[in-house]
Write a protein that holds these residues in place. Structure first.
Motif, PDB file in Angstrom:
ATOM      1  N   CYS A 458       0.837  -1.205   0.000  1.00 40.26           N
ATOM      2  CA  CYS A 458       0.000   0.000   0.000  1.00 40.26           C
ATOM      3  C   CYS A 458       0.875   1.260   0.000  1.00 40.26           C
ATOM      4  N   PRO A 459       0.580   2.240  -0.866  1.00 40.52           N
ATOM      5  CA  PRO A 459       1.427   3.434  -0.942  1.00 40.52           C
ATOM      6  C   PRO A 459       1.065   4.504   0.076  1.00 40.52           C
ATOM      7  N   PHE A 460       0.073   4.248   0.917  1.00 38.82           N
ATOM      8  CA  PHE A 460      -0.407   5.271   1.850  1.00 38.82           C
ATOM      9  C   PHE A 460       0.081   4.974   3.270  1.00 38.82           C
ATOM     10  N   GLY A 461      -0.722   5.282   4.257  1.00 41.74           N
ATOM     11  CA  GLY A 461      -0.308   5.075   5.642  1.00 41.74           C
ATOM     12  C   GLY A 461      -0.432   3.610   6.038  1.00 41.74           C
ATOM     13  N   ARG A 462       0.605   2.864   5.877  1.00 48.78           N
ATOM     14  CA  ARG A 462       0.562   1.426   6.141  1.00 48.78           C
ATOM     15  C   ARG A 462       0.283   1.157   7.618  1.00 48.78           C
ATOM     16  N   GLY A 463      -0.708   0.299   7.829  1.00 46.64           N
ATOM     17  CA  GLY A 463      -1.121  -0.026   9.179  1.00 46.64           C
ATOM     18  C   GLY A 463      -2.213   0.888   9.714  1.00 46.64           C
ATOM     19  N   TYR A 464      -2.647   1.861   8.918  1.00 42.78           N
ATOM     20  CA  TYR A 464      -3.640   2.830   9.377  1.00 42.78           C
ATOM     21  C   TYR A 464      -5.054   2.554   8.853  1.00 42.78           C
TER      22      TYR A 464
END
Length: 603
Positions: A458-464
């Protein structure tokens, strides 16, 4: 299995919560610049922002505010007087509310659209001519299947994103070149647009109790009833039992395939575009695919672009995790123009998750349109170009993302309120744009929850963005517990078979830019019973959109292959399923079919 790898070949809400509707270009929502009208991909943070902006755009007068608001978000267009749609009729049929209860007597009015422009030349029509009436002319019926999202309009049978580039182009070709009679229809899905049931107690059709009659299985029986209704009332004069072909993209593509699979006695063949037939609870592959698109050089992405997005979200996560006295949250709130400053980040960690987990910018992977205006940030090439230039000037990934976000929001502040989002989704107001209807279907049938896991690509906030947020929507909004959501998805897989569905005369078409291809039958995955077309550099059912001069060779070739395959199937006997399967396994190679289609087109 035949694979056609041609050489150059669904109201904005929870941006990655499933097949949800993006705001269309007719809506005054600065954040969205796409023209999609079915619900495929949304961001959590957009729910209240789109709701608020739509409301603000329609509150200039004290009286009639609610009525004006609901009307505006239905995405209806006043097209009664438009020249292009004057041959399209807007009609209704009386439909059974519950097909699975023999004692059920209640009904509702289901909307559909019909045009006879390909039946016989009309002195009032200047659009299409060339066919002559002929007693032995073959009669076909083409159905554009409706789905989730805002309402259909008459444009569904002229120039919409749904079935224009495949169904209508083929209908015109058969009419003009083959002297065929082709009736064209568009059927709106129950609980969307103007096809909501009314209940005696005047309760909202999207209350939990009343939504029990909304499902894909009910919708398939609606299609079966509709076909019989149309045969009797609109087609009987030319042929009492014509060959029906269904078309659809996204969730309607799923229904198109399943209508042939479940009702082969009524549906002769189907074209299923960008259809994620593999129901799946947790769908991290969606955002993994978005990462690949950001680096896909053939559509204007780059490794540098992906690096900036990844790095920027990592740095934002670091800032938001700092102690309050260090001011990291205040800095992020100011850069991204968050309503009420940093307060939402301090108030609830779920607000942080909603802000980061789906991306602080909108990456239009499934709506990527290479031909959209430069500078409008409406495709990946434009976003990557602007973002990398900003990065070269500032050297800051966060500032580069903030610049893109400010352009996409039109300068309006971004509201981040998870509890407010849950409250809105739980209300009758969320009927607007088909939002609450589709969320109900994800909780009760499909899942499709586009998470951003810590160990993903995922290119975004991983784990969020964990599956927990999506399951909370089901629990709070619809009273569907997590274990039941999982069981519902498994039940759908058992009923429809997902990638393992059999059947015959079903064509699956997918674009390699589209994240939803991860759950479709593509040749690389899924049943070998079905022919597939893989369209390079193409996004979500882009070939079904209106034909444009800017369409690339891959899109044009995809349309030709669709035409060629359907025309081959129309020559087969109505119920000769065995021959249909044999053709799928042995049939023609893609180059041969493409060449045949091109030769026929030039003739």
């Amino acid at each position: 299995m035949i694979v056609y790898p041609l050489s150059t070949l669904t109201f904005s809400l929870l941006s990655n919560h499933g097949l949800f509707a993006k705001a269309s270009t007719t809506e005054a929502v600065p954040r969205r610049t796409t023209s999609r009208t079915n619900s495929m991909s949304l961001r959590f943070v957009d729910v209240l922002n789109v709701h608020r902006r739509r409301y603000e755009d329609n509150t200039n007068a004290e009286d009639g505010v609610i009525e004006t608001y609901i009307s505006s978000v239905s995405n209806e267009e006043d097209d009664d007087d438009e020249e292009s749609t004057k041959d399209v009729q807007e009609l209704y049929m009386t439909q059974t509310l519950n097909h699975f209860d023999d004692e059920e007597k209640r009904t509702f009015e289901q909307r559909f659209f019909y045009s006879d422009r390909y039946v016989q030349p009309s002195s009032s029509s200047t659009m299409f001519r060339g066919a002559k009436e002929k007693e032995d002319a073959k009669t076909y019926a083409f159905l554009c299947v409706g789905g989730e999202g805002p309402a259909m309009t008459k444009h569904v049978l002229t120039d919409s994103v749904h079935c224009t580039g495949d169904m209508l182009v083929l209908a015109q070709r058969l009419f003009e070149e083959e002297n065929a009679i082709v009736h064209v229809f568009g059927l709106e899905h129950r609980y969307y647009g103007k096809s909501y049931p009314e209940f005696p107690d005047q309760s909202s059709p999207v209350s939990n109790e009343n939504l029990q009659y909304l499902s894909s299985r009910q919708a398939l029986h609606d299609i079966a009833n509709f076909i019989q209704h149309a045969n009797k009332n609109y087609i009987g004069q030319t042929d009492s039992n014509p060959k029906w072909v269904t078309f659809g993209g996204s969730y309607p593509g799923m229904l198109s395939a399943w209508s042939r699979y479940k009702f082969p006695n009524l549906v002769h063949a189907s074209v299923s575009s960008s259809s994620p037939v593999q129901a799946q609870l947790d769908f991290p592959e969606y955002k993994n695919h978005v990462a690949k698109d950001l680096a896909y050089d053939m559509i204007g992405g780059s490794d540098k672009c992906l690096e900036i997005v990844l790095k920027g979200h990592e740095e934002i996560a670091t800032l938001l995790s700092q102690p309050k006295e260090k001011g990291g949250a205040e800095r992020v709130a100011k850069m991204f123009n968050v309503c009420n400053g940093a307060d939402p980040f301090y108030a609830d960690v779920k607000n942080v998750n909603a802000f980061l987990g789906d991306g602080v910018i909108d990456v239009p992977a499934q709506e990527n349109d290479p031909s959209c205006d430069n500078g409008s940030l409406c495709n990946i090439a434009d976003i990557c170009d602007v973002m990398t230039k900003e990065y070269s000037k500032s050297g800051s990934a966060v500032e580069s993302l903030a610049f893109i976000a400010s352009q996409q929001s039109g300068g309006q502040c971004t509201e981040v309120d998870w509890n407010g989002t849950l409250q809105y989704i739980s209300s009758a107001d969320a009927q607007a744009g088909g939002l609450r209807s589709w969320l109900w279907q994800t909780c009760n049938e499909f899942g499709f929850y586009q998470t951003c896991d810590e160990n993903s690509l995922c290119p975004f906030g991983r784990g969020y963005h964990s599956i927990g947020e999506d399951l909370e929507i089901c629990e709070v909004g619809f009273g569907v517990h997590a274990k039941d959501v999982k069981a519902n998805v498994e039940n759908s897989l058992e009923y429809y078979k997902g990638w393992d569905m059999d059947g015959s005369r079903i064509l699956f078409v997918n674009g390699d830019v589209d994240p939803w291809a991860e759950l479709s039958i593509t040749g690389d995955r899924g049943s070998e019973e079905h022919p597939t077309v893989w369209v390079k550099e193409a996004s979500h059912h882009f070939w079904t959109h209106m034909v444009k001069e800017t369409d690339g060779e891959a899109i044009a070739d995809a349309r030709l292959v669709i035409q060629g395959q359907v025309m081959e199937w129309l020559e087969e006997e109505e119920n000769n399923d065995n021959d249909g399967k044999k053709a799928n396994k042995q049939g023609f190679v893609s180059n041969d079919l493409l060449e045949k289609a091109k030769v026929a087109q030039q003739a």
